[in-house]
Design a protein around this motif. Structure first.
Motif, short mmCIF file in Angstrom:
data_model
loop_
_atom_site.label_atom_id
_atom_site.label_comp_id
_atom_site.label_asym_id
_atom_site.label_seq_id
_atom_site.Cartn_x
_atom_site.Cartn_y
_atom_site.Cartn_z
N ARG A 111 -2.05 16.06 7.32
CA ARG A 111 -1.93 15.80 5.90
C ARG A 111 -3.05 16.50 5.13
NH1 ARG A 111 0.23 11.49 2.28
NH2 ARG A 111 -1.31 11.46 0.64
N PHE B 120 0.80 -1.22 0.00
CA PHE B 120 0.00 0.00 0.00
C PHE B 120 0.83 1.28 0.00
CE2 PHE B 120 -3.68 -2.54 1.75
CZ PHE B 120 -4.43 -2.41 0.60
N ALA C 290 1.80 8.01 11.99
CA ALA C 290 2.63 8.85 11.11
C ALA C 290 2.93 8.11 9.81
CB ALA C 290 3.92 9.23 11.82
N MET C 291 3.15 6.81 9.92
CA MET C 291 3.46 5.99 8.76
C MET C 291 2.25 5.82 7.87
SD MET C 291 5.22 2.54 9.50
CE MET C 291 6.45 2.05 10.22
N ARG D 99 -5.38 4.18 4.15
CA ARG D 99 -4.77 4.44 5.44
C ARG D 99 -5.67 4.11 6.63
NH1 ARG D 99 -5.51 9.56 2.72
NH2 ARG D 99 -3.58 9.16 1.66
N HIS E 119 0.59 8.17 5.14
CA HIS E 119 1.11 8.28 3.77
C HIS E 119 0.79 7.07 2.91
CE1 HIS E 119 3.38 11.88 4.61
NE2 HIS E 119 3.71 11.33 5.76
N LEU E 120 -0.09 6.21 3.37
CA LEU E 120 -0.38 5.01 2.60
C LEU E 120 -1.72 5.13 1.90
CD1 LEU E 120 0.48 2.19 5.13
CD2 LEU E 120 1.92 3.05 3.32
N ARG E 121 -1.89 4.30 0.88
CA ARG E 121 -3.24 4.13 0.35
C ARG E 121 -4.00 3.32 1.39
NH1 ARG E 121 -2.34 0.71 -3.94
NH2 ARG E 121 -0.10 1.07 -3.96
N GLU F 283 2.64 4.41 -1.25
CA GLU F 283 2.45 5.17 -2.47
C GLU F 283 3.77 5.41 -3.19
OE1 GLU F 283 0.21 8.47 -1.04
OE2 GLU F 283 -1.67 7.60 -1.70
N TYR G 289 9.35 2.56 5.77
CA TYR G 289 8.29 2.14 6.69
C TYR G 289 8.40 0.64 6.99
CZ TYR G 289 6.01 6.52 5.32
OH TYR G 289 5.72 7.82 5.06
#
Lengths: 230, 227
Positions: free
Chosen positions: B80, A134, B156-157, B164, B160-162, A136, A144
């Motif tokens: 964000r 996941f 925090a990690m 989330r 930034h993900l899809r 990006e 991460y």
């Protein structure tokens, strides 16, 4: 780079031969267990799998630290590949354990300490793989992932303590224990062969998977430069 | 050096608390969700008092953790959404102060929610918890610190993900199993009438977990925030 080198193919072949021989010995030649009967033979797959999985997760831990330190994507490629291998073998351990548990304990699953720990380990590293999927941006994903792998590995002893205080039912280790192994010596040979076979097989998977990862990086680079020109 | 870190941490926490006091988007949602969770459990388990008494410690902690998770998710997503991440990174000084500041805010919000859940829990489920509040508060605090330490880092990690919203619980719960087990078992023993001495091994485990991750998470945070 289209195919693996000769050395890797020899490695894969050796792993296959060792596993075939170990399985033949364990499933056909060695007499059934005095108490458990034929069901016990699943141990020849179950025990080497979990040890292999732990080795794989240890590799993930070490290469993750190395990646954060050196920032070399090759370390990250090893980490992600090794995590996949670890998840597969943890899955095999859980599956074979359940198949063994049903006739022996009468239940597929019980919340015994070691089962619980293995399940937790499985969820942590499946989470790791999902995190990678996941992300990006690939470099952020690598960072991460490394952070998560380090947290996950530090978590293992704490999980161990917590879960053991909570409950214990699994039969104690019969090989690594004070006073020497309690497994009959003719059972040890197939066990050792399968273990060696699985370690070689994992190494083979690792080499090939890392090669794939690097091909992927190269494809991405080529696409990028073409895009710039075009 | 330490004074400087504390000052910056305090500034970060104060910023989050001020934002929260003005917008109230996090704490209101958390409190309402907590009340709903207690409500839903009752429908799921039926009104039998004996059953409820048996599962009470688990319920209490599920309410704590789900509510806490809701708050953790917001702590970096809000930055964000408002495009404040870069400004956050531009703050002078060590990144550790950002981590500790965010962590302190998250602990504060979670403790506030717990302070509402605990009495509501006692009332709705007819449990006599009033004399046990100090020991329950200690366990809740130790559990909350460990849960929030890992949670703040992961929030925090995952910001930034899809996907989330899904990823935070998926990563957080497996890693915090020792906290969950320790807190629930300790709460169980306390509700059964055992004193703090009876649960000292669980308290030590929770304390140890807190110390380890209060050291490791701020270090790891530096790698997460890099751009």
């Amino acid at each position: 780079m289209g195919r693996g080198s000769l050395a890797t193919r020899v490695l894969g072949g050796t792993a296959g031969l060792l596993l075939a021989a170990g399985l033949y010995l364990g499933l056909v030649v060695v007499p059934p267990d005095a108490v458990q009967g034929d069901v016990q033979r699943i141990m020849y797959v179950h025990v080497p799998s979990i040890v292999t999985a732990y080795i794989a997760f240890f590799v993930v831990f070490c290469t993750s630290i190395l990646y954060l330190w050196k920032r070399d994507l090759r370390f990250d490629a090893v980490a992600v590949s090794s995590a996949e291998i670890g998840v597969v073998f943890t899955g095999i351990t859980l599956a074979t354990g359940m198949i063994w548990g049903k006739p022996t304990w009468g239940v597929w699953w019980t919340w015994d300490a070691r089962l619980t720990l293995t399940a937790i380990l499985f969820t942590i590293y499946v989470g790791y793989l999902m995190l990678r999927a996941f992300a990006e941006e690939p470099l952020a994903g690598a960072r991460y992932g490394a952070v998560l792998a380090i947290l996950g590995f530090l978590d293992i002893p704490l999980n161990h303590l917590a879960v053991y205080w909570w409950r214990t039912l699994h039969q104690p280790s019969s090989i690594l224990r004070p006073g020497g192994p309690s497994v009959a010596s003719d059972m040890l040979l197939p066990l050792a062969m399968n273990f060696a076979g699985l370690v070689l097989l994992s190494t083979y998977f690792l080499v090939e998977r890392v090669r794939l990862e690097r091909l992927r990086h190269r494809t991405a680079e080529v696409r990028l430069t073409r895009g710039r020109r075009g | 050096m330490v004074a400087e870190l504390l000052r910056r941490t305090w500034a970060m926490t104060w910023k989050d608390v001020t934002v929260e006091l003005r917008a109230r988007e996090r704490i209101n949602a958390m409190l309402f969700f907590a009340a709903l969770v207690l409500f839903i459990f009752n429908f799921a388990l039926g009104p039998d008092r004996e059953t409820l008494r048996e599962v009470a410690p688990g319920l209490l902690w599920l309410a704590f953790l789900f509510t806490g998770m809701l708050g953790l998710g917001r702590s970096f997503q809000a930055e964000r959404e408002n495009e404040c991440f870069e400004e956050l990174l531009l703050t002078p000084g060590d990144r550790e102060s950002i981590f500790f500041g965010k962590l302190a805010g998250n602990i504060l919000f979670m403790v506030t929610a717990e302070a509402l859940i605990l009495p509501l829990f006692g009332i709705l489920y007819n449990l006599d918890i009033w004399g046990l509040l100090p020991s329950l508060a200690l366990v809740a605090f130790l559990g909350t610190v460990g849960f929030s330490a890992i949670g703040t880092l992961l929030a925090a990690m995952t910001a930034h993900l899809r996907a989330r919203e899904v990823m935070l619980p998926l990563l957080l719960f497996p890693l915090t199993v020792p906290v969950i087990l320790g807190s629930v078992r300790a709460t169980e023993a306390i509700l059964a009438g055992g004193g703090l001495s009876e649960v000292s091994h669980w308290l030590k485990l929770l304390g140890g977990f807190d110390v380890i991750f209060l050291v490791v998470c701020p270090l790891a945070f530096e790698f997460v925030l890099e751009e």
